[in-house]
Write a protein that holds these residues in place. Structure first.
Motif, PDB file in Angstrom:
ATOM      1  N   UNK A 202      47.748  48.307  44.292  1.00  0.00           N
ATOM      2  CA  UNK A 202      47.582  46.851  44.173  1.00  0.00           C
ATOM      3  C   UNK A 202      46.142  46.455  44.283  1.00  0.00           C
ATOM      4  N   UNK A 203      45.167  47.220  44.901  1.00  0.00           N
ATOM      5  CA  UNK A 203      43.916  46.857  44.909  1.00  0.00           C
ATOM      6  C   UNK A 203      43.447  47.128  43.534  1.00  0.00           C
ATOM      7  N   UNK A 204      43.745  48.327  42.871  1.00  0.00           N
ATOM      8  CA  UNK A 204      43.031  48.590  41.730  1.00  0.00           C
ATOM      9  C   UNK A 204      43.671  47.627  40.656  1.00  0.00           C
ATOM     10  N   UNK A 205      44.898  46.922  40.602  1.00  0.00           N
ATOM     11  CA  UNK A 205      45.270  46.121  39.727  1.00  0.00           C
ATOM     12  C   UNK A 205      44.624  44.732  39.888  1.00  0.00           C
ATOM     13  N   UNK A 206      44.356  44.618  41.234  1.00  0.00           N
ATOM     14  CA  UNK A 206      43.496  43.093  41.390  1.00  0.00           C
ATOM     15  C   UNK A 206      42.074  43.366  40.946  1.00  0.00           C
ATOM     16  N   UNK A 207      41.698  44.365  41.107  1.00  0.00           N
ATOM     17  CA  UNK A 207      40.274  44.649  40.504  1.00  0.00           C
ATOM     18  C   UNK A 207      40.206  44.475  39.143  1.00  0.00           C
ATOM     19  N   UNK A 208      41.152  45.095  38.181  1.00  0.00           N
ATOM     20  CA  UNK A 208      40.994  44.970  36.890  1.00  0.00           C
ATOM     21  C   UNK A 208      41.650  43.541  36.460  1.00  0.00           C
ATOM     22  N   UNK A 209      42.437  42.982  37.131  1.00  0.00           N
ATOM     23  CA  UNK A 209      42.730  41.611  36.484  1.00  0.00           C
ATOM     24  C   UNK A 209      41.474  40.876  36.604  1.00  0.00           C
ATOM     25  N   UNK A 210      40.641  40.819  37.747  1.00  0.00           N
ATOM     26  CA  UNK A 210      39.480  40.197  37.760  1.00  0.00           C
ATOM     27  C   UNK A 210      38.376  40.355  36.698  1.00  0.00           C
ATOM     28  N   UNK A 211      38.503  41.642  36.268  1.00  0.00           N
ATOM     29  CA  UNK A 211      37.723  42.064  34.961  1.00  0.00           C
ATOM     30  C   UNK A 211      38.130  41.388  33.704  1.00  0.00           C
TER      31      UNK A 211
END
Length: 317
Positions: A202-211
Motif C-alpha cells: 500500500x505504501x509503495x502504491x501511495x508513493x508511486x501515485x504521488x509520482x
C-alpha cells in the motif's frame, strides 16, 4: 550503463502497461470514435476536430508500432493544414532538454540524430525504430521537440519525501502547493496497483501515485511553456492523457487558458464489443482510435521478472 536504474524503471512503468491484452475483434480496428458525439468518424474528420484545440494529447501503448505510425500520420496531417506545433514527449525528461534545445536550434536531417542526442539506447524506452515515424514526421514538419518528464532526481525525491521535496517556486508553478484531492489520489493508487499487476505494498502504491501526480502536473506545465503560439501535441502513455485526473486536469488546476483534447490509441477489444462499450471499458478520452491488437503475450511478465531480479518483495521503501 543505462540511464535509469531498475527502481526508477519500475516507477516509470506506464499506467496501462500491465493490463491484460484484450482478444482481437475486427469490427473496430482502424476506426475512429468521437466519444461525445457517439459516432464513428473518418481520419480527416478526426484531424479537423483536433486541429482547433491548443493542446492535443495522444495516449499510446509504448511498444505498439501501429501507435507510432498513426502519430506520425497525425503530425503529417496537421502540418499539411499549416500547423507548426511543439511536440512534447514523455520519452524525454528534463535532463534531455539541453540536447533537445540543440536540435531545435539546428534541426537534424536524419531522425537517428534525435536518438543519438538524447542517448535513447540507454533510456529504457522501447527501441527507437518504433518511434521513428513520429519523430521523422516532426522533423519534416519543422516541429520542435521538448521534454515532458521531470528529471530523475526530482522524481526520486518526490517518491521518497512527497511534494515537500520540491522548492516553493516549483510547487506554485505546478499547482502542487496543496495536497492532491483525495478522490484523485485514490483513483491513481488503483491505477498504479493495476499497472503493477498487484505486486507491491500500500505504501509503495501511495508513493508511486504521488509520482504519477507529479509527472502529470509537470507535463501540463511543459505544454504551456513549449507553446509559442502554434499549439502543442503531447505523446504519452494512455494514463497520462485521460481528462478526469491526468494532464488535462492539471492544465485546469494551473489556470491554462487554452483548450485540450485527448485522443486514446487503443488496441482493438474483443470481438462483438461495440464502440460505446469499448470506450467505457478503458481510460476516458475525447476520441479513440482503435488499432491492431498485438499478440497474446502476458504484459505482467516483464514486471514480474524485474521484481524477481530485485528480490521477492520488490523495491525497498
Amino acid at each position: 550503463m543505462p540511464r535509469r536504474p531498475l527502481l526508477l524503471a519500475l516507477l516509470l512503468v506506464p499506467l496501462v502497461a500491465c493490463g491484460p491484452n484484450q482478444p482481437a475483434g475486427d469490427a473496430l480496428e482502424g476506426r475512429y470514435w468521437d466519444v461525445a458525439a457517439g459516432e464513428f468518424i473518418d481520419f480527416p474528420t478526426l484531424v479537423d476536430r483536433l486541429a482547433d484545440r491548443e493542446h492535443i494529447l495522444v495516449g499510446e501503448q509504448h511498444d505498439h508500432p501501429g501507435h507510432h505510425a498513426l502519430q506520425g500520420r497525425l503530425v503529417e496531417a496537421l502540418a499539411r493544414r499549416g500547423q507548426r506545433r511543439a511536440l512534447v514527449a514523455e520519452m524525454f525528461d528534463a535532463e534531455d532538454e539541453a540536447a533537445l534545445k540543440g536540435l531545435r536550434n539546428q534541426p537534424p536531417r536524419e531522425v537517428g540524430a534525435v536518438a543519438q542526442a538524447v542517448a535513447w539506447n540507454e533510456s529504457g524506452w522501447p527501441d527507437f525504430s518504433l518511434y521513428e515515424p513520429l519523430f521523422a514526421a516532426a522533423l519534416e514538419a519543422g516541429w520542435p521537440l521538448y521534454a515532458g518528464n521531470p528529471d530523475r532526481a526530482t522524481t526520486m525525491d518526490v517518491h521518497r519525501d512527497g511534494f515537500t521535496a520540491l522548492g516553493a517556486d516549483i510547487r506554485t508553478r505546478l499547482a502542487l502547493a496543496d495536497e492532491p484531492p483525495g478522490d484523485v489520489m485514490e483513483a491513481l493508487r488503483g491505477e498504479v496497483r493495476e499497472a503493477h499487476c498487484g505486486h507491491g505494498t500500500t505504501n509503495l502504491f501511495r508513493r508511486q501515485a504521488r509520482v504519477q501526480f507529479l509527472r502529470d502536473a509537470w507535463m501540463a506545465r511543459r505544454l504551456q511553456a513549449a507553446d509559442t503560439g502554434g499549439g502543442t501535441l503531447l505523446v504519452a502513455g494512455t494514463g497520462h492523457v485521460r481528462p478526469d485526473h491526468a494532464v488535462p486536469f492539471h492544465l485546469r488546476r494551473q489556470g491554462a487558458d487554452g483548450s485540450a483534447v485527448s485522443l486514446q490509441l487503443r488496441p482493438t477489444p474483443e470481438a462483438g464489443m461495440g464502440a460505446r462499450e469499448a470506450a467505457a471499458g478503458g481510460p476516458p478520452a475525447d476520441f479513440i482510435a482503435f488499432t491492431e491488437r498485438r499478440g497474446p503475450t502476458d504484459p505482467c511478465a516483464a514486471y514480474r521478472e524485474a521484481l524477481e531480479a530485485m528480490g521477492d518483495h520488490g523495491p525497498a521503501e
